[in-house]
Scaffold this motif. Structure first.
Motif, short mmCIF file in Angstrom:
data_model
loop_
_atom_site.label_atom_id
_atom_site.label_comp_id
_atom_site.label_asym_id
_atom_site.label_seq_id
_atom_site.Cartn_x
_atom_site.Cartn_y
_atom_site.Cartn_z
N UNK A 1 21.94 -31.90 -9.71
CA UNK A 1 22.36 -31.82 -11.10
C UNK A 1 21.30 -31.13 -11.95
N UNK A 2 20.05 -31.50 -11.76
CA UNK A 2 18.97 -30.95 -12.57
C UNK A 2 18.58 -29.54 -12.16
N UNK A 3 19.17 -29.03 -11.09
CA UNK A 3 19.02 -27.63 -10.75
C UNK A 3 20.20 -26.81 -11.26
N UNK A 4 21.42 -27.38 -11.14
CA UNK A 4 22.62 -26.65 -11.53
C UNK A 4 22.71 -26.45 -13.04
N UNK A 5 22.31 -27.44 -13.81
CA UNK A 5 22.39 -27.31 -15.27
C UNK A 5 21.53 -26.15 -15.78
N UNK A 6 20.24 -26.06 -15.42
CA UNK A 6 19.45 -24.90 -15.88
C UNK A 6 19.99 -23.57 -15.36
N UNK A 7 20.55 -23.57 -14.14
CA UNK A 7 21.10 -22.33 -13.61
C UNK A 7 22.30 -21.87 -14.42
N UNK A 8 23.12 -22.82 -14.86
CA UNK A 8 24.25 -22.46 -15.72
C UNK A 8 23.75 -21.82 -17.01
N UNK A 9 22.67 -22.38 -17.56
CA UNK A 9 22.12 -21.84 -18.81
C UNK A 9 21.53 -20.45 -18.56
N UNK A 10 20.95 -20.21 -17.39
CA UNK A 10 20.42 -18.88 -17.07
C UNK A 10 21.55 -17.84 -17.08
N UNK A 11 22.71 -18.22 -16.55
CA UNK A 11 23.85 -17.31 -16.59
C UNK A 11 24.29 -17.02 -18.03
N UNK A 12 24.28 -18.06 -18.87
CA UNK A 12 24.58 -17.85 -20.29
C UNK A 12 23.53 -16.93 -20.91
N UNK A 13 22.26 -17.17 -20.55
CA UNK A 13 21.17 -16.38 -21.11
C UNK A 13 21.31 -14.91 -20.77
N UNK A 14 21.80 -14.59 -19.56
CA UNK A 14 21.96 -13.18 -19.19
C UNK A 14 22.97 -12.49 -20.10
N UNK A 15 24.08 -13.17 -20.39
CA UNK A 15 25.09 -12.59 -21.28
C UNK A 15 24.49 -12.36 -22.67
N UNK A 16 23.80 -13.37 -23.19
CA UNK A 16 23.19 -13.26 -24.51
C UNK A 16 22.12 -12.18 -24.52
N UNK A 17 21.33 -12.11 -23.47
CA UNK A 17 20.22 -11.15 -23.40
C UNK A 17 20.74 -9.73 -23.40
N UNK A 18 21.84 -9.47 -22.68
CA UNK A 18 22.41 -8.12 -22.67
C UNK A 18 22.80 -7.67 -24.08
N UNK A 19 23.34 -8.62 -24.87
CA UNK A 19 23.77 -8.28 -26.23
C UNK A 19 22.58 -8.23 -27.20
N UNK A 20 21.61 -9.10 -26.98
CA UNK A 20 20.47 -9.20 -27.89
C UNK A 20 19.48 -8.07 -27.69
N UNK A 21 19.31 -7.64 -26.43
CA UNK A 21 18.34 -6.57 -26.12
C UNK A 21 19.04 -5.48 -25.29
N UNK A 22 19.95 -4.74 -25.91
CA UNK A 22 20.74 -3.76 -25.14
C UNK A 22 19.91 -2.59 -24.61
#
Length: 777
Positions: free
Chosen positions: A372-393
């Protein structure tokens, strides 16, 4: 300027990921999975690998942008810079995930010890005792500082893979390929829930890919190497796991026994294929794999703790470096205590059966908690990639995940689906603990950041230097003469001088100038100071210290009349010898000069055998002033190092030094060393030959040099390193004999050949075993 030298290539990065993944998952979960759903367990493991692969792709893209240590915590901190509660939650969850994973590994190892190693007379020991003891020992080792060379990591991982291949080969040899395939096919089950449950439990085995990303700051060419190593390690482990499942379905042990054995079934199955020797091999491989993977997880957890401390999201002591061991002592101690507490809680206090208040947890719940404590941060990393692409194109990305945002969204959904199928008690325990950590942070409020989490590796100014470290002034520019010499390497004789003690820099620069004179080129001295970093310590935590040391060297040299062009560099590295050799190679040094570190002879051995140019080790020069060398004593023996040293002897003779060749005859022997080859190599130089009688060559050279005065020049060795390990060498004996004498010695080493390079592959094993023996004593 302060630079960090990366030391890990693709092979080592691949071995890190592979070695971390080959642990309790493959040795324990494979038996439980086959007992649950038969051959369909392969599908569960493949699903876990695919889910891990999606998030691993996001990790790879981030690692190609931010090529530093930190993994998921770094990536989220860079993306969500102003959302401190979110980044704290990710860091705290990763900390629990790494420590929970380690507790799972060691608790599983405990089961193997109870089943196969500990005699029945000791079965009264509480469950988890061996795991707790192992956690404490690993904690002590990491708090004191450990070092594993890349070659050693490769050999360890190779041994793990060899054990598994032996097990797989034993199954196919016992059943035959056709029968083995038929048995495997016959045991498929259409159990979708069971397959997803196995995938959820097996995910923990694939999280080792994060160890590669977490080590990006140490990996050479990380933008290319990290993605390739992650992909290669996941594919390799998936194939190995599938073949192990095939072997398990061909077990000679009845299915009911496999189900009853659960986590330790692989040992019994191996005995059926390979006999008692096979069982011993698998048991040894399982225990060793779990210990090594646990050590990797402890490194990752302590690194997360240290970095959270730098951001003010963990207590400030987490950032303190132990003055003796050079490790984040409090971070490692907290990691160890957390692991012990988890083993006690899940295994000793609330085991699978008969727990107080009906709270039966045990190993399965611990697996769910850690996952659980590995999957939750990994899910956030996937969210972060989407945000990062838009924030730092416009940011440069060495690797780009295809199909963004669809692929990361698929990863998020897959992560949540696996969480849904984890053991409820493990998930519930994890949610409660994460909630308590968040509440504690809200009540505490955190602390101001000490500096940026990751900054360009240059000397810190007084405004940005960390607490507890010296605050150096900005580094000054190189002297004009030095800058000119740097740009015209072909016109200079470049001497790379490695200085460990700043106060000795003037003496070493003067000596380097003397050794460089008498050549066809102008001398240039490149002064290098390397700050060593332990595996447990993020290199960013010692940048200020390295900058301060380089500045002290520069300040010391500024007030001296050196009459030679020079530069000063400060480096940080986990391997001092590698840094010296790499710097010499990149800057095209003509000669490397360094002090002879009596307490760390492995440095001289590593530099001697790997340097791209000749090397001189200086001993006994101490605080001498300008080394005007009037007398040079050299032995009469042969060997490549001795012959190589004569070019320096000739250069010193051209500066006016008198050359004395000493021929030693051992007491009781009628023959003495033949000086003929030495004299012929010094053709045209006035040479005086002197014969002495002594118990050994080393004694004779030291006695003669002490009597005549001047400096003693010796070749590094007549024997290669394999012989030195057993019998010692004349140069080492000379250095020891001059401990209490005011006698300067120059030990000369020429670059090695093919045989020496082959011996280098055995050297890390020798060094590891030697250090282990020394630590016991």
């Amino acid at each position: 300027m302060v630079e960090h030298t990366r030391t890990l290539d693709f092979k080592v990065a691949y071995a890190i990921g592979l070695g971390t993944m080959i642990a309790a998952g493959i040795f324990s979960l494979s038996g439980a999975a086959v007992a649950m759903i038969g051959s369909s367990a392969v599908i569960g493991f493949v699903i876990a690998a695919v889910v891990a692969g999606i998030t691993a792709a996001s990790y790879s893209e981030f690692a190609s942008i931010y090529s530093q240590n930190g993994g998921g915590y770094l990536f989220n901190s860079r993306t969500f810079e102003d959302r401190r509660l979110l980044t704290y939650s990710v860091g705290g969850s990763l900390f629990l995930g790494y420590t929970g994973t380690t507790a799972f590994y060691l608790a599983t190892m405990d089961e193997w010890f109870v089943r196969f190693i500990i005699p029945e007379s000791l079965h009264w020991l509480p469950h988890g005792s061996v795991g707790i003891l192992a956690a404490v020992l690993l904690g002590v080792l990491n708090a004191r500082g450990t070092e594993e060379s890349g070659t050693f990591q490769l050999m360890v991982t190779g041994a793990k893979v060899a054990v598994l291949l032996a097990f797989i080969a034993g199954a196919f040899a016992f059943r035959g390929p056709a029968t083995a395939t038929a048995n495997f096919t016959a045991q498929f089950q259409a159990d979708a829930v069971g397959i997803i449950t196995v995938a959820a439990l097996a995910f923990i085995t694939f999280f080792g890919f994060s160890a590669i990303a977490a080590s990006a700051g140490e990996i050479i060419e990380p933008r290319k190497t990290v993605p390739r190593a992650i992909a290669a390690s996941i594919v390799t482990v998936t194939i190995l796991y599938a073949l192990v499942i095939v072997a398990m379905t061909n077990s000679t042990v009845p299915p009911a026994v496999v189900a009853e054995e659960g986590e330790t079934a692989l040992g019994l199955v191996a005995e059926g294929f390979l006999g008692p020797l096979g069982r011993t091999l698998i048991v040894a491989g399982a225990v060793f794999s779990m210990v090594s993977a646990s050590n990797a997880s402890i490194l990752a957890a302590s690194g997360i703790g240290s970095l959270m401390g730098q951001r003010g999201q963990a207590p400030r002591p987490f950032t303190r470096i132990h003055p003796k061991y050079g490790t984040p002592f409090w971070s490692v101690t907290t990691v160890t205590a957390t692991i012990v507490a988890m083993i006690v809680f899940f295994i000793a206090l609330f085991p699978t059966e008969g727990a107080p208040f009906g709270l039966n947890l045990g190993l399965t719940a611990l697996t769910g908690f850690a996952t659980l404590n590995l999957l939750l941060p990994l899910a956030v990393v996937n969210v972060a990639l989407i945000v990062h692409r838009r924030k730092f194109p416009d940011i440069e990305r060495g690797f780009r995940v295809p199909g963004v945002p669809l692929l990361p969204i698929l990863g998020i959904i897959a992560n949540l689906a696996l969480i849904y199928n984890l053991p409820p008690k493990g998930v519930g325990t994890g949610v409660v603990l994460i909630t308590l950590l968040v509440v504690a942070y809200l009540l505490w409020g955190g602390q101001p950041e000490m500096a940026e989490l990751y900054q360009k590796v240059v000397p810190a100014t007084p405004d940005t230097a960390s607490e507890g470290t010296e605050k150096p002034e900005p580094m000054s520019e190189l002297p004009e003469s030095a800058e000119a010499s740097v740009s015209t390497k072909d016109e200079t004789f470049r001497v790379l001088v490695s200085v460990a003690r700043p106060d000795r820099a003037p003496q070493y620069v003067r000596l380097a100038k003397t050794l460089a004179q008498g050549r066809d080129k102008e001398p240039f001295v490149q002064v290098l100071n390397v700050t060593e970093i332990q595996d447990q310590t993020p290199h960013e935590m010692v940048t200020d210290t390295a900058a301060s040391r380089a500045r002290r060297i520069e300040s010391t040299l500024e007030g001296q009349e050196l009459d030679v062009a020079y530069s000063v560099e400060g480096h940080t590295s986990r391997d001092i010898a590698f840094d010296i050799v790499q710097t010499a190679r990149e800057d095209e040094a003509d000669l490397v000069m360094m002090g002879y570190p009596e307490e760390r002879p492995e440095l001289t051995q590593a530099v001697e055998f790997k340097a791209p140019c000749d090397v001189i080790f200086a001993s006994g020069f101490g605080d001498r002033g300008d080394p005007v060398i009037e007398n040079v004593i050299v032995g009469a023996g042969g060997g490549p190092h001795h012959i190589g040293s004569l070019s320096t002897v000739r250069a010193l003779a051209e500066q006016g030094a008198a050359i004395q060749v000493v021929s030693v005859r051992s007491i009781g022997s009628e023959t003495e060393e033949d000086p003929g080859e030495t004299i012929s190599q010094l053709d045209g130089v006035d040479v005086e030959v002197r014969s002495v009688e002594a118990p050994s060559v080393a004694n004779g050279l030291v006695e003669a040099a002490s009597e005549m005065g001047g400096i003693l020049v010796i070749g590094a060795s007549r024997d290669r390193r394999l012989s030195q390990w057993i019998f010692g060498s004349t140069p080492d004996q000379v250095i020891k004999a001059t401990d209490n004498l005011d006698l300067p010695v120059l030990m000369y080493a020429t670059s090695g050949g093919m045989v020496e390079r082959l011996e280098d592959h055995l050297f890390p094993v020798y060094r590891y075993l030697r250090r282990s023996i020394d630590s016991i004593h």
